[in-house]
Design a protein around this motif. Structure first.
Motif, PDB file in Angstrom:
ATOM      1  N   ARG A 562      25.443  44.989  43.226  1.00 31.03           N
ATOM      2  CA  ARG A 562      27.153  44.473  43.050  1.00 31.03           C
ATOM      3  C   ARG A 562      27.909  45.285  43.809  1.00 31.03           C
ATOM      4  O   ARG A 562      28.725  44.703  44.500  1.00 31.03           O
ATOM      5  N   GLU A 565      27.984  43.935  47.427  1.00 34.10           N
ATOM      6  CA  GLU A 565      28.632  42.777  47.392  1.00 34.10           C
ATOM      7  C   GLU A 565      30.319  42.893  47.504  1.00 34.10           C
ATOM      8  O   GLU A 565      30.784  42.163  48.287  1.00 34.10           O
ATOM      9  N   ILE A 566      30.680  43.771  46.843  1.00 35.34           N
ATOM     10  CA  ILE A 566      32.042  44.189  46.559  1.00 35.34           C
ATOM     11  C   ILE A 566      32.422  44.674  47.840  1.00 35.34           C
ATOM     12  O   ILE A 566      33.577  44.342  48.464  1.00 35.34           O
ATOM     13  N   ARG A 568      31.144  44.221  50.947  1.00 35.36           N
ATOM     14  CA  ARG A 568      31.307  43.083  51.797  1.00 35.36           C
ATOM     15  C   ARG A 568      32.657  42.151  51.713  1.00 35.36           C
ATOM     16  O   ARG A 568      33.162  41.257  52.431  1.00 35.36           O
ATOM     17  N   ALA A 569      32.947  42.041  50.405  1.00 36.70           N
ATOM     18  CA  ALA A 569      33.894  41.072  50.078  1.00 36.70           C
ATOM     19  C   ALA A 569      35.186  41.631  50.438  1.00 36.70           C
ATOM     20  O   ALA A 569      36.355  40.931  50.505  1.00 36.70           O
ATOM     21  N   HIS A 570      35.591  42.928  50.454  1.00 35.92           N
ATOM     22  CA  HIS A 570      36.619  43.727  50.824  1.00 35.92           C
ATOM     23  C   HIS A 570      36.865  44.446  51.985  1.00 35.92           C
ATOM     24  O   HIS A 570      36.120  45.532  51.928  1.00 35.92           O
ATOM     25  N   ASP A 601      44.211  43.569  52.326  1.00 35.82           N
ATOM     26  CA  ASP A 601      43.205  43.829  51.144  1.00 35.82           C
ATOM     27  C   ASP A 601      43.533  45.110  50.742  1.00 35.82           C
ATOM     28  O   ASP A 601      43.622  46.001  51.477  1.00 35.82           O
ATOM     29  N   GLU A 639      36.474  44.498  39.744  1.00 30.54           N
ATOM     30  CA  GLU A 639      35.012  43.817  40.220  1.00 30.54           C
ATOM     31  C   GLU A 639      33.845  43.883  39.702  1.00 30.54           C
ATOM     32  O   GLU A 639      32.900  43.250  39.927  1.00 30.54           O
ATOM     33  N   SER A 666      40.666  45.358  42.633  1.00 34.35           N
ATOM     34  CA  SER A 666      41.153  44.482  43.478  1.00 34.35           C
ATOM     35  C   SER A 666      42.432  44.272  43.247  1.00 34.35           C
ATOM     36  O   SER A 666      42.783  43.999  41.949  1.00 34.35           O
TER      37      SER A 666
END
Length: 680
Positions: A562, A565-566, A568-570, A601, A639, A666
């Motif tokens: 997780r 993932e965070i 990569r997303a931000h 972001d 997140e 976020s």
């Protein structure tokens, strides 16, 4: 003393005759320009300078950027940096790898000087007769701009010139067309530049994005073999490749392998670093070299060079890449010892000196003496690197670089980058700050850090600010653990501390790393007071049953997944320069944020540093870091949990380390925000 009344003397001292305006404290510049500043493709790079002149006339400044092919880009206008008088800032975004340069051009801004003078004189009550010269000066300046404008703007600017010269109009009507906001915006973008003064060119080396951002996973291929009859068997590149899908699923980008070369048999260490190995003991991978070959060979039990290339290819197929250890030392039976004994240090009794770091002794390792035949050593090291570059390796983690000469690294790294600009070097340099920073200056892409030993809020904040302030040349890699380092916080902090340290590393630093076993909460030291693991993998096979751990729920894999993932997303979490810390009234809580100027972001993290007890506190956020005013409200989404909250400057926080030790928020804002540029 030179005669400063003599122009020739001034030129001799400055090397310049055209320094009409003042330009000082240009950044980013490393060691007065002795080394390149650093950036990555797509990164917003802040360029700052102090610009000033005599008197009260307005000045302005531009940045001139030249790409690796020598092509200058359009001028980038600098803006006043309000926190410091006379400080100017612009942000540039390189779009390709290689050697870039920039220079600052300061200039007198007669349009801004005229605008200010007319406004203050009108406010002071002066009339058209007193302003006659000012109005004519404005007309002439705007005529200069109109001469280069397209037809539409030429007509509008000409109308402003006509109005300034029309004595039949009232003063407000004469100046209104020239002072209209839309016209002033155009004049700002198309200025009259006078007394242009330029700095020297300053160099910025631009790497690929992986130099700044990535998630590393370290494991030993030899520990991936099957357990047969309760006995571990030696793994191969093929069995190691079977581990790769699980690493990719956790979201890691880089697979780091310790040395994969033949391991010496002379003075081989046994389990837990004993001097009495058993016949089946595998030895330390850092004791490189045997009758089977040296740094350009693979350990026979791991497979062949073709097997290694297949491993590299499989890693790429899964969206990752391989980082390989580059350890410049030799086992006593390394081929170098026989062919080039002069490359080592000979003691008075005729024996070759082995490595020591008291109280540690490394009888199985001979350090290379770079003062003996440097030409031969340099050439051999460069040849060895090329072998692995040709095998597909683009990242090298360098073992103990602080024990080798700085001029060697400066030569080697840049010689490689001349033909392979995408190759990256990570310095494993747990050493004094001066050496660690100089290794970064001379060319290292990334560095290990002191993060492992920073556990309290004050020292984490101080260290984070220090790293953000040196982001123009030193990029950190926050490893939560290594085969050498099991910090006391992990030994005694329980599973919550493993989560806490993972949050800190992955959210504070754009690049972070995990050594295999962390996800299983491995925490037992070889003895009290030691940071060495019991049954350390450095000296023995250590197979792990990851599937059983996940099935029993005693695995950190979902949490690490997780976090990645965070990340990569931000895009904000892929930055270092924008790291900011925010006050919070509990010393066991840490609050920090990151923003991304390119995507707008923003991420805000609140994490407990105490792994045994619930912590509560109230934030006092610096909302200016997000481009917000102190009174504004906004929505935050956790997140990790999915919960949303309405936040402002002051916010109540409660964290239970056994339930969830951190919020990773976020941010959503009530209106579009113009982000402030990153500040070095």
């Amino acid at each position: 003393m030179p005669d400063l009344r003599d122009l020739a003397s001034v030129i001799a001292m400055t090397g310049r005759a055209d320094l009409r305006l003042g330009i000082t404290d240009v950044a980013p510049v490393v060691s007065c320009g002795s080394f390149s500043a650093r950036a990555v493709v797509g990164e917003h790079v802040p360029i700052t300078a102090t610009v000033f002149r005599e008197g009260h006339d307005a000045v302005a400044a531009d940045v001139v950027v030249v790409d690796p092919d020598g092509n200058p880009g359009p001028l980038t206008r600098m803006a006043p940096y309000s926190q410091e008088p006379d400080r100017w800032l612009a942000s540039v975004v390189p779009d390709r790898e290689g050697r870039w340069t920039f220079r600052i051009e300061a200039w007198s801004d007669p349009l801004a000087t005229w605008h200010h003078a007319v406004e203050v004189k009108i406010e002071a009550g002066q009339g058209p007769e007193e302003l006659a010269n000012d109005l004519e000066e404005g007309a002439r300046l705007i005529e200069q701009v109109a001469a280069g404008a397209d037809a539409g703007w030429r007509d509008r600017l000409t109308d402003a010139v006509v109005a300034l010269r029309d004595a039949g109009r009232g003063l407000p009507e004469r100046v209104a067309p020239a002072l209209a906001p839309v016209v002033q915006d155009y004049l700002h973008d198309h200025p009259v530049r006078e007394l242009v003064t330029s700095t020297a060119d300053h160099e910025v080396w631009v790497d690929r994005p992986r130099a700044l951002y990535g998630s590393w996973y370290e494991f030993f291929p030899r520990s991936t073999g099957p357990v047969v009859g309760g006995v571990a068997t030696h793994g191969t590149f093929t069995t190691a490749a079977d581990r790769l899908p699980a690493v990719a699923e956790m979201g890691f980008d880089v697979v780091y392998l310790p040395p994969i070369h033949p391991i010496g048999t002379v003075n081989r260490k046994g389990r837990n670093n004993t001097l009495t190995p058993e016949p089946d003991d595998v030895g330390s991978p850092w004791a490189i070299g045997s009758a089977d070959g040296g740094h350009d060979a693979v350990h026979p039990q791991l497979g062949t060079m073709e097997d290694f290339r297949a491993f590299v290819d499989r890693t790429r197929e899964l969206g990752m890449e391989v980082a390989l250890d580059f350890a410049l030392q030799a086992a006593p039976d390394h081929p170098w010892v026989a062919s080039h004994p002069e490359w080592f240090t000979t003691r008075p009794d005729g024996t070759i000196a082995y490595a020591e770091n008291p109280p540690k002794k490394y009888q199985d390792i001979y350090p290379v003496n770079f003062d003996n035949d440097p030409e031969g050593i340099y050439a051999e090291c460069r040849r060895v690197l090329q072998v692995w570059i040709d095998a597909g390796v683009k990242i090298f983690r360098v073992d103990n670089p602080h024990t080798k000469p700085l001029n060697f690294w400066h030569w080697l790294i840049w010689d490689v980058k001349r033909s392979h600009p995408d190759v990256l070097f990570l310095a494993e340099a747990f050493t004094r700050p001066a050496m660690m920073h100089q290794l970064a200056r001379v060319g290292y892409t990334q560095s290990y850090t002191y993060f492992t030993w920073r556990t309290e809020r004050g020292e984490l904040e101080e260290y984070g600010r220090a790293l953000a302030s040196t982001a123009h040349y030193m990029r950190p890699n926050f490893f939560v653990n290594t085969p050498d380092i099991l910090h006391a916080s992990l030994q005694f902090g329980g599973p919550p501390m493993f989560r806490i340290r993972a949050v800190l590393a992955s959210m504070m630093s754009p690049t972070w790393g995990v050594y295999s076993g962390y996800e299983l909460f491995e925490h037992v030291a070889v003895r009290p007071g030691s940071e060495e693991y019991l049954d350390t993998e450095k000296f023995q096979l250590r197979p792990r049953d990851f599937a059983a751990a996940e099935a029993s729920g005693r695995s950190l894999v979902p949490y690490l997944t997780r976090l990645n993932e965070i990340r990569r997303a931000h895009p904000a979490l892929q930055q270092l320069r924008t790291l900011r810390f925010h006050p919070i009234d509990n010393p066991n809580l840490l609050c920090f944020s990151k923003t991304d100027p390119g995507s707008q972001d923003a991420v805000l993290v609140v994490v407990t540093l105490e792994s045994h007890n619930r912590q509560i506190g109230t934030t006092a956020l610096d909302l200016a870091a997000f481009g917000l005013d102190w009174h504004e409200r906004f929505t935050v989404r956790d997140e990790l949990s999915g919960a949303t909250y309405d936040w402002g400057q002051f916010n109540y926080v409660e964290l239970d380390p056994y339930h969830e030790p951190a919020h990773v928020f976020s941010l959503s804002f009530p209106r579009p925000v113009t982000w402030p540029p990153p500040v070095p």
